[in-house]
Structure formats: structure tokens, C-alpha cells
Design a protein around this motif. Structure first.
Motif, PDB file in Angstrom:
ATOM      1  N   ALA A  88       5.722  10.464  -5.255  1.00 29.25           N
ATOM      2  CA  ALA A  88       4.657   9.875  -4.434  1.00 29.25           C
ATOM      3  C   ALA A  88       4.266   8.508  -4.920  1.00 29.25           C
ATOM      4  N   GLY A  89       5.004   7.990  -5.916  1.00 30.73           N
ATOM      5  CA  GLY A  89       4.720   6.652  -6.423  1.00 30.73           C
ATOM      6  C   GLY A  89       3.719   6.652  -7.545  1.00 30.73           C
ATOM      7  N   ALA A 125       0.846  -1.220   0.000  1.00 36.28           N
ATOM      8  CA  ALA A 125       0.000   0.000   0.000  1.00 36.28           C
ATOM      9  C   ALA A 125       0.867   1.250   0.000  1.00 36.28           C
ATOM     10  N   ARG A 126       0.455   2.228  -0.798  1.00 34.77           N
ATOM     11  CA  ARG A 126       1.151   3.527  -0.812  1.00 34.77           C
ATOM     12  C   ARG A 126       0.760   4.298   0.449  1.00 34.77           C
ATOM     13  N   SER A 127       1.694   5.191   0.877  1.00 40.09           N
ATOM     14  CA  SER A 127       1.393   6.033   2.041  1.00 40.09           C
ATOM     15  C   SER A 127       0.963   7.439   1.639  1.00 40.09           C
ATOM     16  N   GLY A 145       3.515  19.816  -2.176  1.00 36.55           N
ATOM     17  CA  GLY A 145       3.581  18.361  -2.339  1.00 36.55           C
ATOM     18  C   GLY A 145       4.812  17.779  -1.705  1.00 36.55           C
ATOM     19  N   TYR A 146       5.951  18.453  -1.826  1.00 33.72           N
ATOM     20  CA  TYR A 146       7.185  17.951  -1.209  1.00 33.72           C
ATOM     21  C   TYR A 146       7.071  17.951   0.301  1.00 33.72           C
ATOM     22  N   LEU A 147       6.385  18.965   0.850  1.00 34.42           N
ATOM     23  CA  LEU A 147       6.185  18.984   2.296  1.00 34.42           C
ATOM     24  C   LEU A 147       5.323  17.807   2.730  1.00 34.42           C
ATOM     25  N   TRP A 201       6.733  24.615 -14.054  1.00 37.54           N
ATOM     26  CA  TRP A 201       5.522  24.294 -13.288  1.00 37.54           C
ATOM     27  C   TRP A 201       5.094  22.841 -13.554  1.00 37.54           C
ATOM     28  N   VAL A 202       5.082  22.453 -14.815  1.00 36.30           N
ATOM     29  CA  VAL A 202       4.710  21.075 -15.172  1.00 36.30           C
ATOM     30  C   VAL A 202       5.724  20.085 -14.588  1.00 36.30           C
ATOM     31  N   ALA A 203       6.993  20.444 -14.659  1.00 35.21           N
ATOM     32  CA  ALA A 203       8.030  19.538 -14.157  1.00 35.21           C
ATOM     33  C   ALA A 203       7.875  19.309 -12.656  1.00 35.21           C
ATOM     34  N   VAL A 204       7.566  20.378 -11.917  1.00 34.66           N
ATOM     35  CA  VAL A 204       7.387  20.244 -10.466  1.00 34.66           C
ATOM     36  C   VAL A 204       6.187  19.355 -10.163  1.00 34.66           C
ATOM     37  N   ILE A 205       5.088  19.512 -10.924  1.00 37.50           N
ATOM     38  CA  ILE A 205       3.891  18.679 -10.716  1.00 37.50           C
ATOM     39  C   ILE A 205       4.213  17.218 -10.980  1.00 37.50           C
ATOM     40  N   VAL A 206       4.844  16.948 -12.122  1.00 34.78           N
ATOM     41  CA  VAL A 206       5.151  15.560 -12.494  1.00 34.78           C
ATOM     42  C   VAL A 206       6.141  14.943 -11.504  1.00 34.78           C
ATOM     43  N   HIS A 207       7.113  15.773 -11.069  1.00 39.02           N
ATOM     44  CA  HIS A 207       8.104  15.243 -10.143  1.00 39.02           C
ATOM     45  C   HIS A 207       7.467  14.857  -8.810  1.00 39.02           C
ATOM     46  N   GLY A 208       6.539  15.690  -8.309  1.00 36.19           N
ATOM     47  CA  GLY A 208       5.851  15.341  -7.067  1.00 36.19           C
ATOM     48  C   GLY A 208       5.016  14.093  -7.226  1.00 36.19           C
TER      49      GLY A 208
END
Length: 468
Positions: free
Chosen positions: A83-84, A12-14, A31-33, A72-79
Motif C-alpha cells: 500500500a506504499g 498522493a497515495r490511493s 488488505g489485499y482485497l 501473521w506479521v509477514a502478511v501485515i507488513v506485506h500489505g
């Protein structure tokens, strides 16, 4: 895993990848926080702030805006990835957390609201700029462009840019008002400066022709000025200005409307002020440039009058020079006669009519002449009498006295008579004047003495020379 062993359950993901991605869409690292990566969140926040500052201040270009969007897109995709959010062939069960979605929405919603409000205000600014441009309303477009803040520049590339050129044009035209007004006062250097600023707006800020037209109309409405001579100066400058085939040529086309009357009125004003040369030049310019104008006959008469006055002034000047020279020659020189008596000069302005003499030299007997025969001002004289010292003339009578015999002689006076107008010598003679002789008493002895003439005898002797 060996055969017969049970298949393990998916892990299970957290964290919810979509919630993390949405939280990261705020660009503040939410998201990183949520993932517990505080240092990464701070780094992303600093980079985001730096990019937005650069975009809002010095890099208002489409490519940099696309770069910010890509970040902006890169930060969204990276988060989402951290997060799995990547596929794992079913080994990890999907995780959905309402709490994480509440946090994500709380992170991104203020940003979206601020973005929406700023975009709405940008649209309003753009609308106000468009309306102001159509109306040629400088204060309104300046007010609209002035509302653009760095925050607006974070959500749009160069908001209000359509009005920036007009704002610059308005500034140039506002600075052109002073020189154009000074030009209406006759300052052609200021007039040239004002027209150069109008030309700058037309050539470097296209699309603002209406503003230039309004500024030019304001200038032309001030013509003709109250002073016709200033109007002539302005009209001459406008006529000599090179044609560029543009809007400013309307000023050249206005010259025939204002110049003829201004030239005529300026000539009349200069004529009344005794400025004959400039008056004639003004009238002549009207005849040269508008020979068929209805004011041409009046201009020809003005040229005639001015030419007459110029000739009169020339004659008056020559006579003034002659008179100054004459007075200098007639100035007494000690006991000698004035230089004029040896080197007379003509005086063309000498009056005609009854003779009045200016007597110079010995005045012992000429002082007895009637006042109406003489003048002290050479400007009113007709003749100059250069009178020498008296001498003994012809013997009249010899009388006996206790001290001896005394012979009485007529009074002899050498006189040279000049006509003042021509300087011609009319007479070079000795005037002999009779008088009484042999008085009862004489004081002191001298064998020769002059008779004692009466005033009438002196006048009779000088009358032929003066002919009053």
C-alpha cells in the motif's frame, strides 16, 4: 529537472498503508482485497487456513506457533508495503481514508473478538483443570479437557495439557477397578493386572499419586473379605509382591493387620468342611509367620486337631482298601470255596467282642445256626468259617432192612476257622455231628447213610468253633 523549473508536488497515495495492514491482520486477506489483489488474497487465505489446521491438529508445539505468528506479521507488513508504506523521501503524500479504516476494522474486529473469547475460555479451562487436579476429581478434569476444541488450539499451545496426563491416569485407574475388584474375589491374576496398572500410572504419569492413593485405599477398604480363605490368598499375594519403596507398599504393610485372623478363620472353616490338609496348612502358616500372635495357641490346637483327623482319615482309607480287598477274596467262586480260604488276609478293622462268624462254602448245615451267631457282612464279623462239603463220619449203627443192611454214620464236615483281624488259622478240623439213625423206612438202597441231626445237634457241634 532544470534550474528555474518549479518543484513538482508530491504524488498522493490511493490507499492508507496502515488501514491495509490492519485489514491484513485478520489473516483473511482483507488488505489485499482493498488493494484489488484478489488472487493474492485467496492464496494467503488458503495458506493461513492450512497453517491453522496443522497447528490445531498435529503441530501443537511452540516453534510452530511462532511460525504462525511470523506468518501473521509477514502478511501485515506485506500489505503495508504494497500500500506504499515504505518511505519515499517525501515524494508521496500521506493518505488517510476513513472509509478504508472502517473496512479494516470490520475485517479485523471479528477475528480479535473470536480470539479474545477463545483465549478467555482457555483460561477458564486451565483454571478448571488446576482445581480438578488439586481435588483429584477425575470426572471434573475429564469434563474440562473434553471442552478443548480445535478452535481453542488455534489460540494456544496445547490448552488443558496439564489435565491430559490426569485424564489418561483416570482412564487407567478406571480400567484397574475391575481387576482390583476381581482380586477381592480371590483372582490373583486379575489382582496382578490391577497393580500393574497402578504402577504404570506412578511411573509413566507422575503427578497423579493422589489418584493412585485413592484407588489403593478403595481396594484396602475391601479387606478383609467375607471369605477368610480368599483373604488369606490375597494377603499371601500381597506379601510376596516385590517391594518398590513406593505408594503401593502400603498394601504389603496391611498384611499383618488382616492375615493372622484370616488364617485362623480359614483354618476353622476348612476344619469344619473336613479339608484337613488345607486346614493344617492354614494354621501352620499362622504359626510360621506370626508365632507370637495372640491367635498362636488356637492355631496350635487347630494343627493338632487337623493332624488327628488326617491320621483318622488315613486309617479309614487303609481300612476301606482292606475291606474292598477282603470282599473280593470272599466272593463266591462257583462250587469252589472263595480264594480267602486258601490265602487269608488280615483285616485290622475287624470288631472285637462276641464272636460272629461269616460262613462261606457249603451252607447245608450252617444255615441252621442261630442268626446271632452269624453275619452276612464281613465288616461286622470276627471269624470266617470256610465250610466244606459234608462227608461220612464215624459209624454209629447198622440196621437191617428188607433190601439189606444199612450202616449209619455221623455227619463229618471239614471246617477251617480264621480270625478275621489277623488272618490267623484258628482251627483246621472236621466237625462230626450226631443224629437219629435207623428210621422205620428208607427210600432207595445204600449200604451207608448219614444220621439225621437236629438243629440243636448242629449248633452243639459248631459252638466250639464260633464261641458266641
Amino acid at each position: 529537472m532544470t534550474q528555474g523549473e518549479p518543484t513538482p508536488k508530491p504524488a498522493a497515495r490511493s490507499h492508507d498503508p496502515l488501514a491495509v495492514a490492519v485489514a491484513n491482520a485478520s489473516l483473511f486477506g482483507g488488505g489485499y482485497l482493498m488493494l484489488g489483489r484478489g488472487q493474492l488474497a485467496v492464496v494467503v487465505l488458503l495458506i493461513t487456513v492450512e497453517l491453522l489446521i496443522i497447528f490445531a491438529s498435529v503441530a501443537q508445539t511452540l516453534w510452530f506457533g511462532l511460525a504462525v505468528l511470523a506468518w501473521w506479521v509477514a502478511v501485515i507488513v506485506h500489505g503495508w508495503y504494497l500500500a506504499g508504506g515504505r518511505p519515499h523521501r517525501g515524494r508521496i503524500r500521506p493518505f488517510r481514508s476513513r472509509r478504508q479504516w472502517v473496512i479494516a476494522v470490520a475485517c479485523v474486529l471479528p477475528v480479535l473478538l473470536a480470539f479474545g473469547l477463545l483465549r478467555f475460555d482457555v483460561v477458564r479451562i486451565e483454571g478448571d483443570v488446576a482445581q480438578a487436579r488439586r481435588a483429584g476429581d477425575c470426572p471434573r478434569v475429564e469434563s474440562a479437557v473434553g471442552r478443548v476444541s480445535p478452535a481453542h488450539r488455534m489460540v494456544d499451545v496445547s490448552p488443558g495439557a496439564d489435565g491430559e496426563g490426569m485424564v489418561e491416569a483416570c482412564g487407567l485407574l478406571r480400567t484397574a477397578v475391575g481387576p482390583l475388584d476381581a482380586g477381592l474375589a480371590g483372582d490373583t491374576k486379575a489382582l496382578d493386572q490391577g497393580f500393574q496398572q497402578l504402577t504404570t500410572v506412578l511411573t509413566e504419569l507422575p503427578g497423579n499419586e493422589g489418584l493412585v492413593e485413592a484407588a489403593l485405599d478403595r481396594f484396602l477398604d475391601g479387606l478383609p473379605t467375607e471369605d477368610p480363605c480368599i483373604t488369606v490368598r490375597i494377603a499371601t499375594w500381597l506379601a510376596e509382591r516385590p517391594s518398590d519403596g513406593g505408594e503401593l507398599d502400603r498394601a504389603r504393610r496391611a498384611v499383618p493387620r488382616i492375615a493372622p485372623a484370616a488364617l485362623a478363620d480359614c483354618g476353622s472353616r476348612l476344619l469344619a468342611a473336613a479339608d484337613w490338609e488345607h486346614a493344617r496348612a492354614s494354621y501352620q502358616q499362622l504359626l510360621d509367620e506370626y508365632p507370637d500372635h495372640e491367635l498362636a495357641p488356637a492355631a496350635r490346637e487347630g494343627v493338632r486337631q487337623a493332624a488327628q483327623k488326617i491320621e483318622e482319615a488315613r486309617i479309614a482309607h487303609e481300612r476301606a482298601v482292606e475291606l474292598a480287598n477282603l470282599r473280593n477274596l470272599l466272593r463266591p467262586s462257583g462250587s469252589a470255596q472263595p480264594r480267602y480260604c486258601a490265602a487269608p488276609v488280615p483285616f485290622s478293622a475287624a470288631p472285637a467282642g462276641p464272636n460272629r462268624a461269616l460262613t462261606v462254602g457249603d451252607t447245608q448245615y450252617t444255615s441252621k445256626l442261630p442268626a446271632e451267631w452269624k453275619t452276612d457282612d464281613v465288616a461286622t464279623a470276627t471269624r470266617v468259617l470256610c465250610v466244606g462239603a459234608s462227608e461220612l463220619g464215624a459209624a454209629v449203627e447198622t440196621c437191617r432192612y428188607t433190601s439189606g443192611n444199612v450202616t449209619f454214620h455221623r455227619v463229618a464236615i471239614p471246617v477251617r476257622v480264621y480270625e478275621l483281624r489277623t488272618g490267623q488259622l484258628l482251627a483246621d478240623t472236621r466237625v462230626e455231628i450226631g443224629g437219629t439213625s435207623c428210621p422205620y423206612l428208607v427210600y432207595g438202597y445204600s449200604p451207608t447213610r448219614s444220621v439225621t441231626p437236629s438243629d440243636s445237634q448242629v449248633q452243639a457241634a459248631f459252638r466250639p468253633l464260633i464261641s458266641p
